[in-house]
Enzyme design. Structure first.
Site, PDB file in Angstrom:
ATOM      1  N   CYS A 119      -1.660   2.870  -7.970  1.00  0.00           N
ATOM      2  CA  CYS A 119      -0.483   2.288  -8.228  1.00  0.00           C
ATOM      3  C   CYS A 119      -0.366   1.557  -9.495  1.00  0.00           C
ATOM      4  O   CYS A 119      -1.383   1.301  -9.976  1.00  0.00           O
ATOM      5  CB  CYS A 119       0.161   1.333  -6.966  1.00  0.00           C
ATOM      6  SG  CYS A 119      -0.969  -0.151  -6.781  1.00  0.00           S
ATOM      7  N   HIS A 173      -2.343 -13.288  -5.497  1.00  0.00           N
ATOM      8  CA  HIS A 173      -3.642 -13.333  -5.865  1.00  0.00           C
ATOM      9  C   HIS A 173      -3.802 -12.924  -7.340  1.00  0.00           C
ATOM     10  O   HIS A 173      -2.777 -12.679  -7.980  1.00  0.00           O
ATOM     11  CB  HIS A 173      -4.485 -12.295  -5.139  1.00  0.00           C
ATOM     12  CG  HIS A 173      -4.055 -10.826  -5.236  1.00  0.00           C
ATOM     13  ND1 HIS A 173      -3.013 -10.260  -4.398  1.00  0.00           N
ATOM     14  CD2 HIS A 173      -4.332  -9.795  -6.118  1.00  0.00           C
ATOM     15  CE1 HIS A 173      -2.836  -9.079  -4.537  1.00  0.00           C
ATOM     16  NE2 HIS A 173      -3.497  -8.913  -6.009  1.00  0.00           N
TER      17      HIS A 173
END
Length: 723
Positions: free
Chosen positions: A242, A65
């Site tokens: 993250c 994506h």
């Protein structure tokens, strides 16, 4: 509004063998559907995202994506691979691949569909239906939520139920895949600009409720037994993040929440993802009995959680060892172990990207100072320019208006404007230094930064002295903040100790060590600008023009502008020429794009033609950022064209000897410019060059298709080309 996914965007027999080939195959379907305008550019954006961190997830899911300027509307393409494709997941290749394409701006309606998909992927019945579907239309309907997974497909009969078409997935594997994929797609939704659904969200109206994963799922996935519920109520707040703020951030959040339910512990998670983050309720943080940080980048606003039992681990531990982390934080709470107060991150570091090196952080610190300095420059510089326009260039010799002011004399009013502007302009260097230090060390850097900037003026170190003083002040304040001191003294550190010690150190360095050498360098630069003539002046003008138009308001543009403004602090013939060249070149890109959309409208989309109307005003006002929408959509054609025109304008302005005492204003301060007609000619020449180049470059590529609502504007050219 178009549907997020249609049958044309589904490939049930994806034959690709690599993740790049899979992304290309699905992207080609998006191009054919008119959802992606540039296949190569879009695939480059997908590859760039993939390079940051693999998008493969446990359970056979791949979710490549990205956001891209080549995407016209939020779109999802789905592919199913019989052999499996390696997307970097620990448990092996993926057979269900979702390619998510989001434009630069989010769309709430389409993003709500992505949220629905996230909930559906947590249902093993739904993922099983995707693996067993035999028709693209049914698959697209399943993903859109138009058809429930339990309904028989139209092509099926009573003798051929869906359950017999394929072997059911093992329960543990399917549950794990659903949980990970649901969290990941929710994360991709957040990255695209929407809100990721929280676990247990109510289903959308008309949507079949998706069963929630059992409480023991996280513990089972980690290979651990589910802990028994605790008798005492215990509350935990957690932060997950993250490097890319996508899948792992949300997977860790879900794992912690599920492990908390299994342990009988209340867990509230703040996901600091790529779309930003919603802070936990301060009351919730205050009442928490423990804290878990599962992160691979710095936790933002970490000081909120100081003084509580804390477990600090990487994000993968939050996914695989959630039950252990909860047990550990409870053990620390039982033993009374608490974390030390956290030092607040500096303002320019709070949004720092992972992997930012010193050069990137230095640029951010310098831009902080410049951004706070510009309002002082604009206000003071324009007041001084108006004073010269009203009272002439001898107004700087007028006596103080506090001692002599006649209400009926224009020269008194001109003197008032000049002296107010002079006071405002006098803050230029101290504000620059103070806010560079602020960007580095937060509020403790302000006092030594302002003191160092004021000393730079005292020793005639000027603009360069302010830069150095700000960096020194920030570094000294940061160094003092790192010193461990007794708890009773911490309260007076930011108010007394840090300002006192850092001011002494910076003052010593500026007065006795670096101030005089910088002042000599500043004088040499000023003398060099004063002596610029002929070819040297033209070359400098072209260089400044290139810098102004390269990133359209970005760091390089700001460096050129700051260089020109710094010269106004000690004005001379050379520095006034530099200011004129910089402003003229900065006006070219938006004016050129406005002219191009007027004379060759068919080369631009409808949105770009609308932006072109606004670009006339922005360019005339010296707002270079007016060309950003055009550069973002087609950087390889727009930016080189803008740079060529800016270089021409900068060179001509210097060659004509145009001067400017105002740091801003565009055409509205033309009466204050030396050689105004030649100045306008230089701007017109550069605008013409940029317009001609962008029209030529855009005209070389044919438009593959015309999007709905994007009909070409009549311009007499009879050409249809790509935007």
């Amino acid at each position: 509004m178009s549907e997020l996914i249609t049958a044309e965007l589904v490939d049930l027999d994806l034959s690709a063998e690599t993740k790049d080939a899979a992304a290309r195959a699905l992207a080609e379907r998006m191009v054919a559907a008119g959802r992606v305008t540039d296949l190569a550019g879009f695939l480059a954006d997908v590859a760039a995202r993939e390079a940051q961190m693999p998008t493969g997830l446990d359970g056979g899911i791949g979710i490549p994506h990205c956001r891209s300027t080549h995407v016209t509307e939020p779109t999802l393409a789905f592919g199913r691979s019989a052999a499996g494709i390696d997307f970097g997941a620990p448990d092996g290749p993926a057979d269900l691949i979702f390619l998510i394409a989001a434009p630069a701006g989010g769309d709430a309606d389409h993003l709500s569909i992505l949220s629905t998909l996230a909930r559906q992927l947590m249902d093993e019945t739904f993922t099983g239906a995707l693996r067993s579907a035999t028709a693209s239309e049914r698959t697209a309907a399943l993903i859109r939520g138009d058809e429930a997974p339990g309904e028989p497909a139209p092509e099926q009969t009573e003798a051929e139920p869906a359950a017999e078409q394929t072997e059911p997935e093992p329960a543990a594997q399917t549950a794990g895949m659903a949980t990970a994929a649901g969290a990941a797609i929710a994360a991709a939704t957040a990255e695209a600009g929407g809100e990721a659904p929280a676990p247990g969200d109510a289903p959308a109206p008309g949507e079949a409720p998706a069963p929630h994963p059992p409480a023991e799922t996280s513990a089972e996935l980690a290979g651990q037994p589910a802990p028994a519920p605790a008798s005492a109520h215990f509350r935990i707040v957690a932060v997950t993040s993250c490097p890319t703020g996508i899948a792992h951030t949300y997977m860790a959040a879900e794992s912690l929440e599920q492990a908390g339910k299994a342990a009988g512990v209340e867990v509230a998670v703040e996901t600091q993802g790529s779309a930003g983050f919603q802070r936990l309720d301060p009351q919730l943080v205050a009442e928490a009995d423990g804290v878990i940080f599962a992160h691979d980048v710095e936790v933002r606003d970490k000081e909120r959680f100081a003084g509580k039992p804390t477990v600090d681990v990487g994000v993968k531990a939050g996914i695989g060892r959630a039950a252990e982390l909860i047990a550990e934080v409870r053990r620390k709470a039982a033993h009374g172990e608490v974390s030390a107060p956290a030092r607040a991150a500096a303002p320019m570091d709070k949004d720092a990207e992972p992997g930012d090196g010193f050069a990137t952080r230095l640029r951010k610190w310098l831009m902080t100072g410049v951004s706070y300095m510009v309002p002082f420059v604009a206000a003071g510089g324009l007041l001084i320019a108006l004073a010269f326009a009203i009272g002439g260039y001898t107004i700087n010799k007028a006596p103080s208006v506090a001692d002599h002011f006649l209400w009926t004399e224009s020269t008194s009013w001109a003197a008032l404007l000049f002296q107010i502007g002079g006071v405002a302009f006098g803050f230029l260097v101290p504000v620059l230094a103070g806010f560079i230090a602020y960007g580095m060390a937060d509020r403790p850097g302000l006092v030594p930064g302002f003191v160092g900037g004021a000393i730079a003026l005292t020793v005639n170190a000027g603009f360069l002295g302010g830069l150095i003083a700000g960096l020194l002040a920030g570094a000294v304040a940061m160094a003092i903040q790192r010193v461990r001191i007794p708890a009773p003294l911490r309260g007076i550190m930011p108010v007394v100790v840090i300002p006192l010690l850092s001011s002494v150190v910076v003052g010593f360095l500026m007065f006795l060590v670096v101030g005089k050498p910088i002042a000599a360098l500043q004088k040499g630069l000023t003398d060099w600008l004063s002596g610029l003539t002929g070819a040297n002046a033209v070359i400098l003008g072209a260089l400044l023009g290139l810098m102004m138009c390269f990133d359209l308001g970005g760091p390089l543009n700001k460096v050129a502008y700051a260089f020109a403004v710094g010269g106004l602090a000690t004005p001379n013939a050379g520095s006034l020429k530099v200011m004129a060249a910089v402003m003229a070149a900065g006006m070219v890109p938006p004016l050129a794009m406005a002219l191009a959309t007027t004379v060759r409208g068919r080369l631009f989309t409808k949105a770009e033609r609308e932006n072109g109307k606004a670009a006339w005003v922005l360019g005339a006002s010296f707002i270079t950022e007016g060309a950003i929408p055009f550069a973002a959509a087609d950087p390889l054609r727009v930016i080189p064209s803008a740079m060529a025109g800016g270089a021409v304008t900068g060179a001509l302005s210097m060659a004509f000897g145009c001067t400017l005492r105002a740091p801003h204003g565009g055409i509205f301060v033309v009466p204050l410019i030396g050689q105004p007609l030649l100045y306008l000619l230089a701007i017109a020449a550069g605008t013409g060059v940029s317009t001609a180049l962008v029209v030529l470059l855009k005209g070389l590529r044919k438009r593959p298709h015309t999007r709905p609502g994007d009909s070409p504007a009549p311009d007499g050219a009879g050409v249809t080309v790509a935007a």
